[in-house]
Design a protein around this motif. Structure first.
Motif, PDB file in Angstrom:
ATOM      1  N   CYS A   1     -65.539 -25.604 -65.690  1.00  0.00           N
ATOM      2  CA  CYS A   1     -65.910 -26.849 -65.332  1.00  0.00           C
ATOM      3  C   CYS A   1     -64.642 -27.625 -65.111  1.00  0.00           C
ATOM      4  N   ARG A   2     -64.222 -27.432 -63.840  1.00  0.00           N
ATOM      5  CA  ARG A   2     -62.799 -27.816 -63.428  1.00  0.00           C
ATOM      6  C   ARG A   2     -62.718 -28.853 -62.260  1.00  0.00           C
ATOM      7  N   GLN A   3     -61.737 -29.703 -62.541  1.00  0.00           N
ATOM      8  CA  GLN A   3     -61.370 -30.576 -61.401  1.00  0.00           C
ATOM      9  C   GLN A   3     -60.423 -30.118 -60.630  1.00  0.00           C
ATOM     10  N   GLN A   4     -59.294 -29.217 -61.021  1.00  0.00           N
ATOM     11  CA  GLN A   4     -58.351 -28.785 -60.142  1.00  0.00           C
ATOM     12  C   GLN A   4     -58.740 -27.867 -59.074  1.00  0.00           C
ATOM     13  N   GLY A   5     -58.009 -27.958 -58.017  1.00  0.00           N
ATOM     14  CA  GLY A   5     -58.214 -27.118 -57.041  1.00  0.00           C
ATOM     15  C   GLY A   5     -59.559 -27.557 -56.263  1.00  0.00           C
ATOM     16  N   ARG A   6     -60.070 -28.587 -56.336  1.00  0.00           N
ATOM     17  CA  ARG A   6     -61.021 -29.210 -55.554  1.00  0.00           C
ATOM     18  C   ARG A   6     -60.843 -29.546 -54.306  1.00  0.00           C
ATOM     19  N   ASP A   7     -61.558 -29.633 -53.086  1.00  0.00           N
ATOM     20  CA  ASP A   7     -61.380 -30.363 -52.100  1.00  0.00           C
ATOM     21  C   ASP A   7     -61.531 -31.736 -52.232  1.00  0.00           C
TER      22      ASP A   7
ATOM     23  N   LYS B   1     -45.270 -19.934 -51.841  1.00  0.00           N
ATOM     24  CA  LYS B   1     -46.140 -20.687 -51.158  1.00  0.00           C
ATOM     25  C   LYS B   1     -47.416 -21.192 -52.029  1.00  0.00           C
ATOM     26  N   ASP B   2     -47.797 -20.171 -52.828  1.00  0.00           N
ATOM     27  CA  ASP B   2     -48.799 -21.055 -53.817  1.00  0.00           C
ATOM     28  C   ASP B   2     -48.222 -22.264 -54.574  1.00  0.00           C
ATOM     29  N   MET B   3     -47.013 -21.983 -55.175  1.00  0.00           N
ATOM     30  CA  MET B   3     -46.354 -22.933 -55.739  1.00  0.00           C
ATOM     31  C   MET B   3     -46.307 -24.428 -54.904  1.00  0.00           C
ATOM     32  N   ALA B   4     -45.953 -24.147 -53.763  1.00  0.00           N
ATOM     33  CA  ALA B   4     -45.967 -25.402 -52.703  1.00  0.00           C
ATOM     34  C   ALA B   4     -47.284 -26.042 -52.793  1.00  0.00           C
ATOM     35  N   SER B   5     -48.332 -25.088 -52.646  1.00  0.00           N
ATOM     36  CA  SER B   5     -49.863 -25.737 -52.451  1.00  0.00           C
ATOM     37  C   SER B   5     -50.123 -26.561 -53.766  1.00  0.00           C
ATOM     38  N   TYR B   6     -49.553 -25.972 -54.898  1.00  0.00           N
ATOM     39  CA  TYR B   6     -50.087 -26.431 -56.215  1.00  0.00           C
ATOM     40  C   TYR B   6     -49.395 -28.007 -56.397  1.00  0.00           C
ATOM     41  N   GLU B   7     -47.934 -27.966 -55.965  1.00  0.00           N
ATOM     42  CA  GLU B   7     -47.333 -29.198 -55.927  1.00  0.00           C
ATOM     43  C   GLU B   7     -47.930 -30.359 -54.930  1.00  0.00           C
ATOM     44  N   LYS B   8     -48.494 -29.787 -53.906  1.00  0.00           N
ATOM     45  CA  LYS B   8     -49.385 -30.814 -53.013  1.00  0.00           C
ATOM     46  C   LYS B   8     -50.633 -31.106 -53.727  1.00  0.00           C
ATOM     47  N   TRP B   9     -51.267 -30.438 -54.509  1.00  0.00           N
ATOM     48  CA  TRP B   9     -52.612 -30.654 -54.968  1.00  0.00           C
ATOM     49  C   TRP B   9     -52.272 -31.562 -56.238  1.00  0.00           C
ATOM     50  N   GLN B  10     -51.115 -31.257 -57.153  1.00  0.00           N
ATOM     51  CA  GLN B  10     -50.800 -32.175 -58.013  1.00  0.00           C
ATOM     52  C   GLN B  10     -50.514 -33.757 -57.657  1.00  0.00           C
ATOM     53  N   SER B  11     -49.757 -33.804 -56.384  1.00  0.00           N
ATOM     54  CA  SER B  11     -49.591 -35.214 -55.928  1.00  0.00           C
ATOM     55  C   SER B  11     -50.822 -35.945 -55.425  1.00  0.00           C
ATOM     56  N   LEU B  12     -51.876 -35.081 -54.932  1.00  0.00           N
ATOM     57  CA  LEU B  12     -53.263 -35.598 -54.837  1.00  0.00           C
ATOM     58  C   LEU B  12     -53.880 -36.054 -56.111  1.00  0.00           C
ATOM     59  N   SER B  13     -53.735 -35.183 -57.117  1.00  0.00           N
ATOM     60  CA  SER B  13     -54.661 -35.595 -58.361  1.00  0.00           C
ATOM     61  C   SER B  13     -54.158 -36.880 -58.933  1.00  0.00           C
ATOM     62  N   GLY B  14     -52.741 -37.158 -58.686  1.00  0.00           N
ATOM     63  CA  GLY B  14     -52.144 -38.174 -59.292  1.00  0.00           C
ATOM     64  C   GLY B  14     -52.914 -39.445 -58.803  1.00  0.00           C
ATOM     65  N   GLN B  15     -53.695 -39.490 -57.736  1.00  0.00           N
ATOM     66  CA  GLN B  15     -54.204 -40.807 -57.238  1.00  0.00           C
ATOM     67  C   GLN B  15     -55.396 -40.885 -58.131  1.00  0.00           C
ATOM     68  N   TYR B  16     -55.787 -39.886 -58.760  1.00  0.00           N
ATOM     69  CA  TYR B  16     -57.195 -40.173 -59.453  1.00  0.00           C
ATOM     70  C   TYR B  16     -56.842 -39.955 -61.001  1.00  0.00           C
ATOM     71  N   GLN B  17     -55.566 -40.062 -61.239  1.00  0.00           N
ATOM     72  CA  GLN B  17     -54.929 -39.995 -62.825  1.00  0.00           C
ATOM     73  C   GLN B  17     -55.557 -38.837 -63.502  1.00  0.00           C
TER      74      GLN B  17
ATOM     75  N   PRO C   1     -62.521 -24.968 -44.697  1.00  0.00           N
ATOM     76  CA  PRO C   1     -62.253 -25.567 -46.273  1.00  0.00           C
ATOM     77  C   PRO C   1     -61.030 -26.433 -45.905  1.00  0.00           C
ATOM     78  N   ALA C   2     -60.831 -27.337 -46.897  1.00  0.00           N
ATOM     79  CA  ALA C   2     -59.832 -28.230 -46.763  1.00  0.00           C
ATOM     80  C   ALA C   2     -58.376 -27.626 -47.212  1.00  0.00           C
ATOM     81  N   GLU C   3     -57.189 -27.995 -46.619  1.00  0.00           N
ATOM     82  CA  GLU C   3     -56.137 -27.326 -47.193  1.00  0.00           C
ATOM     83  C   GLU C   3     -55.244 -28.339 -48.020  1.00  0.00           C
ATOM     84  N   VAL C   4     -55.108 -27.913 -49.322  1.00  0.00           N
ATOM     85  CA  VAL C   4     -54.304 -28.862 -50.269  1.00  0.00           C
ATOM     86  C   VAL C   4     -53.032 -28.349 -50.706  1.00  0.00           C
TER      87      VAL C   4
END
Length: 441
Positions: free
Chosen positions: A63-69, A109-125, A438-441
């Motif tokens: 039951c996860r939020q992370q990695g979602r489109d 490369k995966d780490m860079a995508s994770y940094e990008k996704w963390q930045s996105l997730s911050g918009q949703y607290q 699929p979205a790139e995050v």
């Protein structure tokens, strides 16, 4: 072999008339039925097999939020809010526990995508964190790792797939919903262009609305009514191990394996995101719409041409409402597991976690994941048939989002304000010229 699922005692009587018929008793269908009955609507839930018998009981249990489109984030956040209180509200155990989910990176490369996704997730607290190599070691001290880091969301969790859908179905039943298992819906009837009834193998149910939550069967059902839905199936293999020491309380996905710590102390294991796609006629029918998705996922999907092509080619695409349908000839999709890739995943797990070296296999199984071209579900009214709402194409991540999707569906059907903006899940996006991948995050 299929994993055991908690049984649900069906209603004995087919109702003559209800407000809404829900087709499909997976996690989305039972959640829709539960929320609809809570709104005071008369509901019949029809399932050709058993409650939760297909992918809703065969998934990893994340039951996860992370990695979602990004389009799914508002709905999964709402769904997680429901998960956290669901056991108390329905008075039953779904197995939900907030344990966190960890995605391990294979490369920088995966780490860079994770940094990008963390930045996105911050918009949703969200509380998502990117861990470096030392942070991963601190979080998983028993892991023998040369991986560079991980993505971790402590507020994510896990539930028990074999228990969750049946528990919610029973709650809907207590609220007044009729749960009808072994009851395939053969088709819809209309009056004045609007849905007026469903015809099941056991008889007709008059209604003014229908929710199609048929998972991998949705496209075939709609095709019989002249409605196109670009949907394909991929086979995902899973195993259950014997009990072992805890190395992580929740979900862990690595480049070599994915595991979930179960409530019984055993582990559910899969070979990461590896899956098998059987080349069938629909693969060529929807070739153009899925091409970008294939390019994005080709490293983790194994193509296979076998007897599935001829079986699908021979399967009925049209049928009379008084004759047997494909849904009655195949009550539960139960494909064989790919034991070779699972055994390789288990070997890697033992190597990475020496403390788990004694784990043995208890059971193998597989499920068919229904996917859309952009890996985002369709949760939307079908304009060509007023009264019909489609909730399908959850693309391998419908378990966690299921309760939220059910709530959204109930709001759509009842005309209530929706908990999230439904626009990202619109049906028409498959046909309006949008680039579907699929979205790139």
């Amino acid at each position: 072999m299929s994993p055991p699922v908690d049984p649900v005692t069906p209603n004995e009587t087919l109702p003559k008339e209800v407000d809404v018929v829900v087709i499909g008793a997976g996690i989305v269908g039972v959640s829709a039925a539960w929320f609809l009955t809570k709104r005071g609507l008369r509901v019949a839930l029809c399932e050709k097999g058993v409650v939760g018998g297909e992918q809703s009981s065969r998934n990893w249990g994340y039951c996860r939020q992370q990695g979602r489109d990004p389009k799914e984030l508002p709905l999964i956040i709402e769904s997680m809010r429901i998960w956290r209180g669901i056991d108390a509200e329905i008075g039953a155990e779904t197995g939900f526990v907030q344990t966190g989910v960890i995605y391990v990176a294979k490369s920088e490369k995966d780490m860079a995508s994770y940094e990008k996704w963390q930045s996105l997730s911050g918009q949703y607290q969200l509380d998502t964190k990117v861990l470096n190599r030392q942070g991963l070691s601190d979080l998983l001290p028993k892991l023998e790792s040369d991986w560079p880091g991980a993505l971790w969301t402590p507020s994510d969790g896990r539930a028990e797939p074999s228990r969750a859908a049946p528990a919610i179905a029973k709650a809907a039943q207590r609220e007044g919903a009729a749960i009808l298992t072994g009851c395939a819906v053969r088709g819809l009837e209309t009056s004045g262009g609007k849905v007026s009834a469903v015809v099941t193998e056991k008889g007709r149910i008059n209604c003014s609305a229908v929710v199609l939550a048929g998972g991998a069967w949705s496209s075939l059902f709609l095709r019989r009514h002249g409605i196109e839905f670009p949907q394909l199936k991929v086979r995902s293999s899973v195993m259950r191990t014997t009990e072992g020491p805890e190395v992580t309380p929740g979900g862990l996905s690595t480049p070599e394996f994915s595991i979930r710590r179960r409530n019984d102390g055993k582990y559910t294991l899969s070979r990461g995101f590896h899956s098998t796609f059987h080349l069938v006629p629909d693969a060529f029918r929807w070739f153009g719409k899925f091409w970008n998705a294939f390019l994005a996922e080709r490293g983790s999907v194994k193509l296979r041409l076998d007897g599935a092509f001829l079986r699908d080619l021979r399967e009925d695409k049209e049928w009379a409402l008084d004759s047997e349908t494909p849904f009655e000839r195949n009550r539960v999709l139960d494909p064989p597991a790919d034991r070779r890739i699972l055994d390789a995943g288990l070997a890697d797990l033992r190597r990475r976690f020496p403390v788990l070296a004694d784990l043995q296999v208890e059971e193998y199984w597989a499920g068919m994941i229904d996917v859309t071209p952009d890996a985002v579900p369709c949760i939307a009214p079908i304009e060509a048939m007023p009264g019909l709402v489609l909730a399908s194409g959850f693309s391998g991540h419908g378990f966690g989002i299921g309760p939220g999707a059910g709530k959204l569906v109930a709001e759509m059907v009842s005309g209530a304000p929706t908990c999230v903006d439904p626009a990202p899940f619109a049906y028409q996006r498959f046909f309006d010229g949008s680039r579907l991948a699929p979205a790139e995050v």
